[in-house]
Design a protein around this motif. Structure first.
Motif, PDB file in Angstrom:
ATOM      1  N   ILE A 169       0.840  -1.196   0.000  1.00 12.99           N
ATOM      2  CA  ILE A 169       0.000   0.000   0.000  1.00 12.99           C
ATOM      3  C   ILE A 169       0.877   1.249   0.000  1.00 12.99           C
ATOM      4  O   ILE A 169       1.804   1.369   0.787  1.00 12.99           O
ATOM      5  N   ALA A 170       0.582   2.133  -0.966  1.00 17.88           N
ATOM      6  CA  ALA A 170       1.264   3.438  -1.012  1.00 17.88           C
ATOM      7  C   ALA A 170       0.262   4.467  -0.500  1.00 17.88           C
ATOM      8  O   ALA A 170      -0.043   4.502   0.686  1.00 17.88           O
ATOM      9  N   GLY A 224      -2.956   4.483  -1.166  1.00 14.13           N
ATOM     10  CA  GLY A 224      -4.189   3.761  -0.841  1.00 14.13           C
ATOM     11  C   GLY A 224      -5.427   4.287  -1.550  1.00 14.13           C
ATOM     12  O   GLY A 224      -6.519   3.772  -1.339  1.00 14.13           O
ATOM     13  N   THR A 225      -5.271   5.295  -2.406  1.00  9.20           N
ATOM     14  CA  THR A 225      -6.465   5.904  -2.999  1.00  9.20           C
ATOM     15  C   THR A 225      -7.111   5.009  -4.055  1.00  9.20           C
ATOM     16  O   THR A 225      -8.268   5.211  -4.404  1.00  9.20           O
ATOM     17  N   LEU A 268      -7.596   1.017  -1.491  1.00  5.50           N
ATOM     18  CA  LEU A 268      -8.631   0.970  -0.460  1.00  5.50           C
ATOM     19  C   LEU A 268     -10.028   1.097  -1.060  1.00  5.50           C
ATOM     20  O   LEU A 268     -11.002   0.614  -0.478  1.00  5.50           O
ATOM     21  N   VAL A 269     -10.128   1.739  -2.224  1.00  3.96           N
ATOM     22  CA  VAL A 269     -11.422   1.801  -2.907  1.00  3.96           C
ATOM     23  C   VAL A 269     -11.756   0.424  -3.464  1.00  3.96           C
ATOM     24  O   VAL A 269     -12.832  -0.130  -3.219  1.00  3.96           O
ATOM     25  N   GLN A 284      -8.238  16.026  -1.342  1.00  8.37           N
ATOM     26  CA  GLN A 284      -8.171  14.864  -0.447  1.00  8.37           C
ATOM     27  C   GLN A 284      -7.427  13.697  -1.092  1.00  8.37           C
ATOM     28  O   GLN A 284      -6.806  12.891  -0.392  1.00  8.37           O
ATOM     29  N   ILE A 285      -7.563  13.563  -2.410  1.00 11.38           N
ATOM     30  CA  ILE A 285      -6.878  12.473  -3.118  1.00 11.38           C
ATOM     31  C   ILE A 285      -5.411  12.845  -3.367  1.00 11.38           C
ATOM     32  O   ILE A 285      -4.509  12.028  -3.192  1.00 11.38           O
ATOM     33  N   ARG A 286      -5.172  14.088  -3.747  1.00 12.53           N
ATOM     34  CA  ARG A 286      -3.796  14.497  -4.061  1.00 12.53           C
ATOM     35  C   ARG A 286      -2.883  14.442  -2.840  1.00 12.53           C
ATOM     36  O   ARG A 286      -1.683  14.247  -2.971  1.00 12.53           O
ATOM     37  N   ARG A 328      -2.834  12.180  -0.587  1.00 12.56           N
ATOM     38  CA  ARG A 328      -2.457  10.798  -0.268  1.00 12.56           C
ATOM     39  C   ARG A 328      -1.856  10.063  -1.465  1.00 12.56           C
ATOM     40  O   ARG A 328      -0.902   9.313  -1.320  1.00 12.56           O
ATOM     41  N   GLY A 382     -17.706   6.131   0.953  1.00  9.26           N
ATOM     42  CA  GLY A 382     -16.688   5.142   1.346  1.00  9.26           C
ATOM     43  C   GLY A 382     -15.629   4.917   0.283  1.00  9.26           C
ATOM     44  O   GLY A 382     -14.846   3.978   0.364  1.00  9.26           O
ATOM     45  N   LYS A 383     -15.608   5.787  -0.738  1.00  8.53           N
ATOM     46  CA  LYS A 383     -14.656   5.594  -1.839  1.00  8.53           C
ATOM     47  C   LYS A 383     -13.845   6.854  -2.157  1.00  8.53           C
ATOM     48  O   LYS A 383     -13.266   6.981  -3.217  1.00  8.53           O
ATOM     49  N   GLU A 390      -2.831  18.293   6.277  1.00  8.48           N
ATOM     50  CA  GLU A 390      -3.296  18.024   4.922  1.00  8.48           C
ATOM     51  C   GLU A 390      -4.713  17.480   4.965  1.00  8.48           C
ATOM     52  O   GLU A 390      -5.103  16.777   5.897  1.00  8.48           O
ATOM     53  N   LEU A 391      -5.448  17.813   3.891  1.00  2.03           N
ATOM     54  CA  LEU A 391      -6.815  17.345   3.798  1.00  2.03           C
ATOM     55  C   LEU A 391      -6.814  15.879   3.377  1.00  2.03           C
ATOM     56  O   LEU A 391      -6.151  15.518   2.408  1.00  2.03           O
ATOM     57  N   VAL A 392      -7.534  15.029   4.108  1.00  2.00           N
ATOM     58  CA  VAL A 392      -7.632  13.630   3.679  1.00  2.00           C
ATOM     59  C   VAL A 392      -9.079  13.163   3.750  1.00  2.00           C
ATOM     60  O   VAL A 392      -9.893  13.705   4.496  1.00  2.00           O
ATOM     61  N   ALA A 393      -9.382  12.159   2.933  1.00  2.96           N
ATOM     62  CA  ALA A 393     -10.654  11.465   3.052  1.00  2.96           C
ATOM     63  C   ALA A 393     -10.411  10.359   4.069  1.00  2.96           C
ATOM     64  O   ALA A 393      -9.629   9.439   3.812  1.00  2.96           O
ATOM     65  N   CYS A 452     -11.956   7.890   4.912  1.00  5.38           N
ATOM     66  CA  CYS A 452     -12.318   6.533   4.483  1.00  5.38           C
ATOM     67  C   CYS A 452     -11.196   5.897   3.669  1.00  5.38           C
ATOM     68  O   CYS A 452     -11.208   4.709   3.421  1.00  5.38           O
ATOM     69  N   LEU A 453     -10.232   6.709   3.221  1.00  6.58           N
ATOM     70  CA  LEU A 453      -9.125   6.178   2.419  1.00  6.58           C
ATOM     71  C   LEU A 453      -7.798   6.207   3.173  1.00  6.58           C
ATOM     72  O   LEU A 453      -6.734   6.152   2.579  1.00  6.58           O
ATOM     73  N   GLN A 466      -2.261   3.964   9.660  1.00  4.83           N
ATOM     74  CA  GLN A 466      -1.480   5.008   8.997  1.00  4.83           C
ATOM     75  C   GLN A 466      -1.585   6.352   9.716  1.00  4.83           C
ATOM     76  O   GLN A 466      -0.831   7.266   9.421  1.00  4.83           O
TER      77      GLN A 466
END
Lengths: 303, 160
Positions: free
Chosen positions: A47-48, A50-51, A54-55, A121-123, A125, B40-41, B54-57, B59-60, B65
């Protein structure tokens, strides 16, 4: 009473002390990483950010047994500048790529593509290495890496090897990595040429969208302003990110203003092999390929 | 596996499994139910929290971690009994309808304004691009962020 999240059956209770049968490795150094890869014989899920992982695995998370988490490996988070190359650690996030002025200056197409990934949020992680190793044809950093002739350094218990990014991808979500191999860093060569580039991503909305089709373009000019090297790469329209070499050849040694845009656009549209899927039909993608090639070439002409 | 983290300024020690998500840890173990689970995705932003600035979701992010990290959730925004300027602005502007997306919206707004106290409308939209609202049409949410920015700027400090 704790409720279960929707759509998830048999998810184990949240807190507990009975998971000793599975391992969660968090190496802090490359040495420790190699020791784990060499010493642990069971299946390991790496896992790096996880985007993606984990989905994809959320509905069946309990099937992942042993984890190898790369997030504490600071050695994989470095960006090193040299005279003739830049090295980007595989655990560098899209966020960092999209905020670094040096990346913007040296590799504007990669910079822009990183800024277009997902959402904040994706960028924060998601990582460049994860984007590469996941090897989705729609991976947004892949066309930019191909047009900059990036190389990938892969490490394993047996040593290391360096491969061209263009030879890394073998199919949708498939690549040449073998079991026990880890992508350590991305090496992008630097030349003294003047570069002109463009990045176009087409999707149903701006944020959080998987590309329907994307295009990365990089032209290097010689002193008399002729095109010395051309790179055109299309994402999401073939099993792998696809360089359109015929189109690259067609504009070599041309003056930028004299490029036959229509000819190049036709070649690009013919050479891709798109499929019908949820993000668009093959016919649509061929048409859009024409349009974005025209647009990208017009953009570089005005740079 | 035991992890240690700081949540809203408070040190916590929690027992987690490898598959526990940060979202589960917050809601179910720490009872911080302001953070919501939508898709959840990682697409809706309802579970957005701030992790190590930092902003994170959430659920991910796996709970493991978040070991040694610093987390801020919607519950950590107010200063004693006073609401955060962003929360006040959302109320003033009527930016809330059903409210489900709002904790995430406010966390994204906070992150945006912490980085850039003077955002343009385009920058606000980009800052909130990871959060979906199905009620409001976003107009009043964007108005609220503008008002919060104005208030926070004129006061010259962020009172989080």
């Amino acid at each position: 009473m704790k409720k279960q999240s929707k759509g998830v059956k048999d998810r184990p209770r949240i807190s507990g002390k009975d998971f000793n049968q599975y391992k969660y490795f968090r190496p802090k150094s490359k040495k420790e990483l190699i020791r784990i890869i060499n010493g642990f014989q069971e299946d390991l899920t790496i896992i790096a950010g996880g985007t993606d992982l984990l989905v994809a695995n959320y509905q069946k998370l309990y099937e992942i047994k042993n984890w190898l988490d790369l997030n504490l490996l600071d050695e994989l988070k470095n960006i090193k500048m040299f005279d003739d190359k830049v090295e980007i650690g595989s655990m560098v996030t899209h966020q960092r790529l999209s905020k670094l002025d040096q990346i913007k200056e040296l590799f504007p197409v990669l910079h822009q593509a990183a800024a277009d990934v997902g959402s904040p949020q994706i960028r924060s992680r998601g990582t460049i290495g994860g984007n590469i190793v996941t090897s989705s044809p729609a991976g947004d950093l892949l066309p930019p890496l191909l047009i900059y002739d990036a190389k990938l350094k892969i490490i394993s218990g047996e040593g290391s090897r360096v491969v061209d990014a263009n030879e890394f991808f073998t199919g949708p979500k498939k690549n040449i990595l073998k079991k026990g191999e880890i992508l350590e860093k991305i090496i992008i060569p630097l030349k003294e040429d003047i570069y002109k580039g463009a990045w176009i991503k087409v999707g149903k909305r701006k944020a959080l969208i998987i590309s329907s089709i994307s295009l990365a373009l990089n032209l290097s000019m010689d002193r008399s302003n002729l095109i010395k090297k051309a790179r055109i790469c299309i994402g999401s329209a073939a099993p792998v990110p696809l360089r359109i070499k015929t189109a690259e050849q067609a504009i070599l040694k041309e003056e930028l203003t004299k490029i036959n845009i229509e000819e190049v656009a036709q070649i690009v549209s013919e050479k891709i092999s798109p499929i019908d899927d949820i993000r668009g039909t093959a016919k649509y993608r061929r048409q859009v390929a024409l349009n974005i090639t025209r647009k990208a070439l017009s953009e570089v002409m005005n740079q | 596996m035991k992890i240690n983290l700081t949540v809203n300024g408070e040190k916590r020690e929690v027992e987690v499994k490898p598959q526990t998500r940060l979202l589960d840890l917050l809601r179910e173990d720490l009872d911080l139910t302001g953070t919501k689970e939508g898709c959840g995705k990682g697409e809706c932003g309802a579970c957005t929290v701030i992790m190590n600035n930092e902003l994170v979701a959430s659920c991910l992010v796996l709970a493991i971690q978040a070991d040694q990290s610093e987390i801020i959730t919607i519950e950590g925004l107010n200063c004693q009994d006073e609401l955060h300027p962003i929360q006040k602005a959302f109320i003033n502007k009527g930016a809330v309808q059903c409210g489900f997306c709002i904790p995430g919206m406010i966390m994204s707004s906070k992150q945006l304004l912490d980085e850039n106290i003077n955002p343009t409308e385009a920058e606000i939209k980009r800052g909130l691009s990871g959060n979906i609202c199905r009620c409001t049409g976003y107009v009043k949410i964007i108005d609220a962020v503008k008002e919060a920015a104005h208030k926070m700027k004129s006061r010259g400090e962020d009172d989080d």
